[in-house]
Every structure is written in structure tokens, then in C-alpha cells.
Design a protein around this motif. Sequence first.
Motif, mmCIF file in Angstrom:
data_model
loop_
_atom_site.group_PDB
_atom_site.id
_atom_site.type_symbol
_atom_site.label_atom_id
_atom_site.label_comp_id
_atom_site.label_asym_id
_atom_site.label_seq_id
_atom_site.Cartn_x
_atom_site.Cartn_y
_atom_site.Cartn_z
ATOM 1 N N GLU A 43 0.819 -1.216 0.000
ATOM 2 C CA GLU A 43 0.000 0.000 0.000
ATOM 3 C C GLU A 43 0.853 1.267 0.000
ATOM 4 O OE1 GLU A 43 -3.242 1.701 3.084
ATOM 5 O OE2 GLU A 43 -3.593 -0.326 2.327
ATOM 6 N N LEU A 44 2.005 1.203 0.670
ATOM 7 C CA LEU A 44 2.888 2.357 0.759
ATOM 8 C C LEU A 44 4.294 1.873 1.055
ATOM 9 C CD1 LEU A 44 3.158 5.503 0.935
ATOM 10 C CD2 LEU A 44 2.770 5.251 3.400
ATOM 11 N N GLY A 45 5.267 2.528 0.459
ATOM 12 C CA GLY A 45 6.644 2.244 0.808
ATOM 13 C C GLY A 45 7.472 1.782 -0.359
ATOM 14 N N PRO A 46 8.749 1.754 -0.097
ATOM 15 C CA PRO A 46 9.401 1.997 1.195
ATOM 16 C C PRO A 46 9.411 3.495 1.555
ATOM 17 C CG PRO A 46 11.041 1.471 -0.471
ATOM 18 C CD PRO A 46 9.700 1.327 -1.124
ATOM 19 N N VAL A 47 9.157 3.760 2.833
ATOM 20 C CA VAL A 47 9.151 5.120 3.366
ATOM 21 C C VAL A 47 9.903 5.133 4.692
ATOM 22 C CG1 VAL A 47 7.018 5.865 2.249
ATOM 23 C CG2 VAL A 47 6.908 4.751 4.482
ATOM 24 N N THR A 48 10.460 6.280 5.040
ATOM 25 C CA THR A 48 11.157 6.429 6.318
ATOM 26 C C THR A 48 10.147 6.819 7.389
ATOM 27 O OG1 THR A 48 13.170 7.096 5.183
ATOM 28 C CG2 THR A 48 13.014 7.648 7.522
ATOM 29 N N ARG A 49 10.248 6.161 8.531
ATOM 30 C CA ARG A 49 9.359 6.413 9.667
ATOM 31 C C ARG A 49 10.194 6.422 10.941
ATOM 32 N NH1 ARG A 49 6.136 8.070 6.306
ATOM 33 N NH2 ARG A 49 4.164 7.088 5.842
ATOM 34 N N GLN A 50 9.548 6.728 12.035
ATOM 35 C CA GLN A 50 10.194 6.675 13.356
ATOM 36 C C GLN A 50 9.747 5.401 14.053
ATOM 37 O OE1 GLN A 50 12.421 8.956 14.601
ATOM 38 N NE2 GLN A 50 12.706 7.582 16.299
ATOM 39 N N GLY A 51 10.703 4.530 14.398
ATOM 40 C CA GLY A 51 10.404 3.306 15.122
ATOM 41 C C GLY A 51 10.630 3.483 16.610
ATOM 42 N N ALA A 52 10.486 2.438 17.355
ATOM 43 C CA ALA A 52 10.654 2.485 18.809
ATOM 44 C C ALA A 52 12.071 2.870 19.215
ATOM 45 C CB ALA A 52 10.297 1.128 19.419
ATOM 46 N N ASN A 53 13.062 2.495 18.387
ATOM 47 C CA ASN A 53 14.460 2.749 18.733
ATOM 48 C C ASN A 53 15.214 3.571 17.694
ATOM 49 O OD1 ASN A 53 14.567 1.189 21.243
ATOM 50 N ND2 ASN A 53 14.112 -0.529 19.890
ATOM 51 N N GLY A 54 14.490 4.376 16.933
ATOM 52 C CA GLY A 54 15.144 5.216 15.938
ATOM 53 C C GLY A 54 14.468 5.135 14.591
#
Length: 130
Positions: free
Chosen positions: A93-104
Motif C-alpha cells: 500500500e505504501l513504501g518503502p518510506v522512512t518512519r520513526q520506530g521504537a528505537n530510531g
Amino acid sequence: MLSGLDHLVITVTDISRAVDFYSRVLGLDVRYRDRERVDLMLGDMSLRLHWTATDISPRAATPTPGSLDLCVRSVLPLDEVQRHLEALDVEVELGPVTRQGANGDITSLYLRDPDGNLLEICRPLKPAGD
């Protein structure tokens, strides 16, 4: 006080369809508990499938298929994951995209399971210099 997740319940309309998707598409190992509950192993925890019409108690106040938004980490590079999904005709549906995860920072692909739950498959972005 807490140390992590043991299992997370996903309410589904069709257990066999969900088992096929999560095992064939995402590669999770399946452990059958009974006809209304199945565990899909994800590391040291499980995604537990519950059928919508179950009498299992206690349960969430409003168990609703398609209401989950879940992010899981991939051991494979996302380009390999994307090729695998394309080979199985699973729409990204979307991506690859940069996101904020739990550890960076992470790079993510988004797709949906057969009940419409949003699944985010991610990999951490490599630190500069790696």
C-alpha cells in the motif's frame, strides 16, 4: 514491572484464511490451540488469532477485525521483502518510506492482511558510516 509482550490477539473473520496469509506471506510458524485460536510465532511472542464468533472469555470489549495497526521488524532487506510480496501478488500500500520506530529511524513497507489490518514491515536505517 513489565518485560515485554507474550502475545497479541488479532480478531479475524476466517482463521484458515488468516493462517494462510501470515504463514505463506509473512513466514510465521503456526501453532494450533483449538478451532477458534491459533498462535503465529513471532520471535519469542505470538500473534494469536481469535475467530470473531468465539466464546472465549475474557476478551476485548469490542473485538473488531481490521482495527489493528501493527509494525513488525524484518530480518530481510526490504527490497527482498517487496520482491517476495510481488511474487505472491500481495499489494504494498505504501513504501518503502522512512518512519520513526521504537528505537530510531526505520524504513517501512505497508500492506494489509485479509481482514484489512494494517501491517508495517520495517528495517532500522543504518547509522551514518555503516
